[in-house]
Write a protein that holds these residues in place. Structure first.
Motif, mmCIF file in Angstrom:
data_model
loop_
_atom_site.group_PDB
_atom_site.id
_atom_site.type_symbol
_atom_site.label_atom_id
_atom_site.label_comp_id
_atom_site.label_asym_id
_atom_site.label_seq_id
_atom_site.Cartn_x
_atom_site.Cartn_y
_atom_site.Cartn_z
ATOM 1 N N ALA A 114 0.836 -1.208 0.000
ATOM 2 C CA ALA A 114 0.000 0.000 0.000
ATOM 3 C C ALA A 114 0.868 1.253 0.000
ATOM 4 O O ALA A 114 0.557 2.243 -0.688
ATOM 5 C CB ALA A 114 -0.931 -0.012 1.210
ATOM 6 N N MET A 115 1.957 1.227 0.754
ATOM 7 C CA MET A 115 2.872 2.365 0.779
ATOM 8 C C MET A 115 3.548 2.545 -0.578
ATOM 9 O O MET A 115 3.681 3.669 -1.079
ATOM 10 C CB MET A 115 3.916 2.180 1.883
ATOM 11 N N ARG A 116 3.948 1.441 -1.187
ATOM 12 C CA ARG A 116 4.590 1.521 -2.516
ATOM 13 C C ARG A 116 3.620 2.063 -3.564
ATOM 14 O O ARG A 116 4.006 2.885 -4.411
ATOM 15 C CB ARG A 116 5.107 0.149 -2.927
ATOM 16 N N ASP A 117 2.382 1.617 -3.498
ATOM 17 C CA ASP A 117 1.379 2.086 -4.459
ATOM 18 C C ASP A 117 1.133 3.583 -4.288
ATOM 19 O O ASP A 117 1.052 4.323 -5.276
ATOM 20 C CB ASP A 117 0.076 1.313 -4.272
ATOM 21 N N ALA A 118 1.021 4.022 -3.046
ATOM 22 C CA ALA A 118 0.820 5.448 -2.788
ATOM 23 C C ALA A 118 2.023 6.257 -3.247
ATOM 24 O O ALA A 118 1.876 7.342 -3.811
ATOM 25 C CB ALA A 118 0.560 5.682 -1.303
ATOM 26 N N ALA A 119 3.236 5.722 -3.034
ATOM 27 C CA ALA A 119 4.457 6.410 -3.466
ATOM 28 C C ALA A 119 4.493 6.541 -4.987
ATOM 29 O O ALA A 119 4.904 7.582 -5.524
ATOM 30 C CB ALA A 119 5.689 5.659 -2.971
ATOM 31 N N ARG A 120 4.064 5.496 -5.673
ATOM 32 C CA ARG A 120 4.032 5.538 -7.142
ATOM 33 C C ARG A 120 3.052 6.604 -7.628
ATOM 34 O O ARG A 120 3.369 7.411 -8.508
ATOM 35 C CB ARG A 120 3.626 4.163 -7.688
ATOM 36 N N ARG A 121 1.858 6.616 -7.044
ATOM 37 C CA ARG A 121 0.859 7.602 -7.455
ATOM 38 C C ARG A 121 1.291 9.020 -7.104
ATOM 39 O O ARG A 121 0.984 9.975 -7.827
ATOM 40 C CB ARG A 121 -0.485 7.272 -6.822
ATOM 41 N N PHE A 122 1.999 9.159 -5.988
ATOM 42 C CA PHE A 122 2.526 10.469 -5.603
ATOM 43 C C PHE A 122 3.506 10.984 -6.664
ATOM 44 O O PHE A 122 3.410 12.131 -7.110
ATOM 45 C CB PHE A 122 3.227 10.367 -4.253
ATOM 46 N N ALA A 123 4.445 10.136 -7.066
ATOM 47 C CA ALA A 123 5.442 10.537 -8.061
ATOM 48 C C ALA A 123 4.774 10.883 -9.395
ATOM 49 O O ALA A 123 5.146 11.868 -10.050
ATOM 50 C CB ALA A 123 6.469 9.427 -8.252
#
Length: 216
Positions: A114-123
C-alpha cells in the motif's frame, strides 16, 4: 406520501466532521485566502447546513490555528505565521517519527504494498503537476504506519496540526525540493521493509522536519 416516522436521525457527529473537513480543505487549498473574513451565515448557506455545525467547525479550526476569532467582531483565515508553522511542523515530525518507530515491526506485506502504491501515485502526480493528487497520495502513504501503530494520541495530535502544514506542503510540492520527495518515500519504504526501525523513524522525522516554515 407522509414523512416516514421510523427514519433514523442524522448523525450530528458525522455532520460536524463533514462541515469541519470541508471548511478545513477550503482554507488549505486556497479557496479562502489568509485574512479573508468567514461569516457563519454565509458558510452555512454555502454548505447547506445550519449555523451550529459551522460555528463548531470554526471553533475547531481556531484550535488548530487555521482561523483567528476576534471576539465580538469576526473570524478570519489565519496568515502563514512562521512561528505557528514551525511549532506545528516540529510536533508533526515527532508524531510521525513515533508512529513509524511503533509500526515498523508490525507492517505486513500488504501494508508495504500500500505504501509503494501510494508512493508511485505520488510521483506520477508530481510529474503531472497535480498537487491535489500528490497530497492525497502522500497522506495515504504516511497514514499506513500511523494506522498500524494504533497510537490514538499521536493520531489525534496529527489530525489537529497537519492542516496547519497543508499550505506549506503545497509550496514544497510545487518547488524543486518537492521533486526530492519520491526519494524520501523510497528510502522510508526500504527501511520499513528491512525492519530497520531506527532508519525508518529517522527518515520519517526528517521528511516532515525539513518542511519550510514560510511560503517564501
Amino acid at each position: 406520501m407522509p414523512v416516514p416516522t421510523n427514519r433514523p436521525p442524522v448523525d450530528r457527529s458525522l455532520l460536524r466532521d463533514d462541515v469541519y473537513r470541508r471548511l478545513r480543505d477550503a482554507i488549505t487549498d486556497g479557496t479562502f485566502a489568509p485574512g479573508e473574513q468567514l461569516r457563519d451565515g454565509e458558510l452555512a448557506t454555502w454548505l447547506g447546513v445550519s449555523r451550529t455545525p459551522v460555528r463548531e467547525a470554526l471553533l475547531r479550526l481556531g484550535q488548530g490555528g487555521l482561523v483567528v476569532a476576534r471576539p465580538g467582531r469576526s473570524t478570519v483565515v489565519s496568515s502563514l505565521d512562521e512561528r505557528a508553522t514551525r511549532d506545528a511542523r516540529d510536533v508533526v515530525a515527532a508524531m510521525h517519527e513515533l508512529a513509524v518507530r511503533e509500526a515498523v515491526t508490525h507492517l505486513t506485506a500488504a501494508d508495504l504494498d500500500a505504501m509503494r502504491d501510494a508512493a508511485r501515485r505520488f510521483a506520477e502526480a508530481l510529474d503531472a503537476g497535480d498537487i491535489d493528487a500528490a497530497i492525497a497520495a502522500d497522506d495515504e502513504l504516511h497514514a499506513v504506519p500511523v494506522t498500524v501503530a494504533g497510537n490514538q494520541a499521536a493520531a489525534t495530535v496529527l489530525e489537529q496540526y497537519m492542516p496547519v502544514l497543508r499550505r506549506i506542503e503545497r509550496v514544497r510540492f510545487a518547488s524543486a525540493d518537492g521533486r526530492r520527495s519520491p526519494d524520501r518515500h523510497d528510502e522510508l519504504i526500504r527501511a520499513c521493509a528491512a525492519g530497520n526501525t531506527d532508519a525508518a523513524a529517522a527518515v520519517a522525522f526528517d521528511t516532515w522536519h525539513t518542511l519550510p516554515t514560510s511560503s517564501d
